[in-house]
Write a protein that holds these residues in place. Structure first.
Motif, PDB file in Angstrom:
ATOM      1  N   ARG A  93       0.848  -1.186   0.000  1.00  0.00           N
ATOM      2  CA  ARG A  93       0.000   0.000   0.000  1.00  0.00           C
ATOM      3  C   ARG A  93       0.886   1.239   0.000  1.00  0.00           C
ATOM      4  O   ARG A  93       1.786   1.378   0.827  1.00  0.00           O
ATOM      5  CB  ARG A  93      -0.898   0.051   1.217  1.00  0.00           C
ATOM      6  CG  ARG A  93      -1.826   1.256   1.211  1.00  0.00           C
ATOM      7  CD  ARG A  93      -2.902   1.086   2.276  1.00  0.00           C
ATOM      8  NE  ARG A  93      -3.884   2.123   2.164  1.00  0.00           N
ATOM      9  CZ  ARG A  93      -3.898   3.229   2.897  1.00  0.00           C
ATOM     10  NH1 ARG A  93      -2.971   3.428   3.804  1.00  0.00           N
ATOM     11  NH2 ARG A  93      -4.841   4.122   2.743  1.00  0.00           N
ATOM     12  N   THR A  97      -0.476   7.881  -2.008  1.00  0.00           N
ATOM     13  CA  THR A  97      -1.529   7.827  -3.029  1.00  0.00           C
ATOM     14  C   THR A  97      -2.676   6.914  -2.640  1.00  0.00           C
ATOM     15  O   THR A  97      -3.716   6.929  -3.277  1.00  0.00           O
ATOM     16  CB  THR A  97      -0.959   7.337  -4.375  1.00  0.00           C
ATOM     17  OG1 THR A  97      -0.525   5.985  -4.221  1.00  0.00           O
ATOM     18  CG2 THR A  97       0.172   8.227  -4.850  1.00  0.00           C
ATOM     19  N   LYS A  98      -2.490   6.073  -1.649  1.00  0.00           N
ATOM     20  CA  LYS A  98      -3.466   5.081  -1.195  1.00  0.00           C
ATOM     21  C   LYS A  98      -3.689   3.958  -2.205  1.00  0.00           C
ATOM     22  O   LYS A  98      -4.619   3.173  -2.059  1.00  0.00           O
ATOM     23  CB  LYS A  98      -4.820   5.734  -0.839  1.00  0.00           C
ATOM     24  CG  LYS A  98      -4.728   6.911   0.109  1.00  0.00           C
ATOM     25  CD  LYS A  98      -4.062   6.557   1.413  1.00  0.00           C
ATOM     26  CE  LYS A  98      -4.070   7.736   2.350  1.00  0.00           C
ATOM     27  NZ  LYS A  98      -2.828   7.981   3.006  1.00  0.00           N
ATOM     28  N   ASP A  99      -2.834   3.860  -3.251  1.00  0.00           N
ATOM     29  CA  ASP A  99      -2.907   2.737  -4.183  1.00  0.00           C
ATOM     30  C   ASP A  99      -2.539   1.460  -3.445  1.00  0.00           C
ATOM     31  O   ASP A  99      -1.724   1.473  -2.526  1.00  0.00           O
ATOM     32  CB  ASP A  99      -1.942   2.931  -5.350  1.00  0.00           C
ATOM     33  CG  ASP A  99      -2.301   4.120  -6.230  1.00  0.00           C
ATOM     34  OD1 ASP A  99      -3.400   4.677  -6.055  1.00  0.00           O
ATOM     35  OD2 ASP A  99      -1.480   4.477  -7.082  1.00  0.00           O
ATOM     36  N   LYS A 125      -5.956   1.421  -7.912  1.00  0.00           N
ATOM     37  CA  LYS A 125      -5.605   2.823  -7.730  1.00  0.00           C
ATOM     38  C   LYS A 125      -6.736   3.586  -7.067  1.00  0.00           C
ATOM     39  O   LYS A 125      -7.904   3.358  -7.348  1.00  0.00           O
ATOM     40  CB  LYS A 125      -5.248   3.459  -9.065  1.00  0.00           C
ATOM     41  CG  LYS A 125      -4.035   2.815  -9.679  1.00  0.00           C
ATOM     42  CD  LYS A 125      -3.568   3.569 -10.870  1.00  0.00           C
ATOM     43  CE  LYS A 125      -2.301   2.910 -11.389  1.00  0.00           C
ATOM     44  NZ  LYS A 125      -1.593   3.726 -12.314  1.00  0.00           N
ATOM     45  N   ASP A 126      -6.348   4.503  -6.183  1.00  0.00           N
ATOM     46  CA  ASP A 126      -7.324   5.366  -5.528  1.00  0.00           C
ATOM     47  C   ASP A 126      -7.944   6.321  -6.549  1.00  0.00           C
ATOM     48  O   ASP A 126      -9.117   6.623  -6.487  1.00  0.00           O
ATOM     49  CB  ASP A 126      -6.637   6.146  -4.402  1.00  0.00           C
ATOM     50  CG  ASP A 126      -7.629   6.848  -3.498  1.00  0.00           C
ATOM     51  OD1 ASP A 126      -8.627   6.199  -3.120  1.00  0.00           O
ATOM     52  OD2 ASP A 126      -7.416   8.028  -3.196  1.00  0.00           O
TER      53      ASP A 126
END
Length: 142
Positions: A93, A97-99, A125-126
């Protein structure tokens, strides 16, 4: 690469130094790695990781930060050996970017130097489109 030689050299306009320290005791191993910035606009990259051997499987946990800060976050996984086959799962994680990424992999040893591999990666992907990748191949070490 695009641009003139001066453009290419400007990307890496200063020397870089890398260092790595490993420690292993019984089933536990730990590593720390760092690389100084290669340009005036990039940052020092670093990572720290640990692996613990449970006998049938290895469990790993890592934290990394890339020089440009786009790859930053925690990852972990588990891999088990079943005869000549090693199979595992990794999760990662990006903390900025929170991807999120999930990887499933399997390797089959044909000999000491030749391995077949299969690798599936899904990046959620976020923002933007998700990505799926599949890799199949043969690796031979000379």
């Amino acid at each position: 690469l695009k641009g003139t030689m001066e453009d290419v050299l400007a990307i890496h306009d200063k020397a870089s130094t890398q260092a790595r320290v490993n420690y292993a005791a019984g089933p536990l191993s730990v590593a720390v790695v760092a690389e100084t910035a290669r340009s005036a606009t990039s940052e020092t990259a670093y990572g720290v990781g640990a692996k613990y051997n449970l006998g049938m499987a290895d469990v790993t946990l890592r934290y990394v930060k890339s020089p440009n800060g786009t790859d930053k976050g925690l990852s972990g996984g588990v891999a088990g050996k079943f005869g000549a086959t090693t199979a595992g799962l990794q999760l990662a994680r990006n903390s900025d970017t929170k991807d999120m990424g999930v990887e499933l992999f399997a390797n089959y040893a044909l000999s000491k130097r030749t391995t077949l591999y299969a690798d599936f990666l899904r990046v959620r992907k976020d923002v933007g489109d998700d990505t799926n990748k599949l890799g199949l191949g043969v690796q031979h070490n000379f």
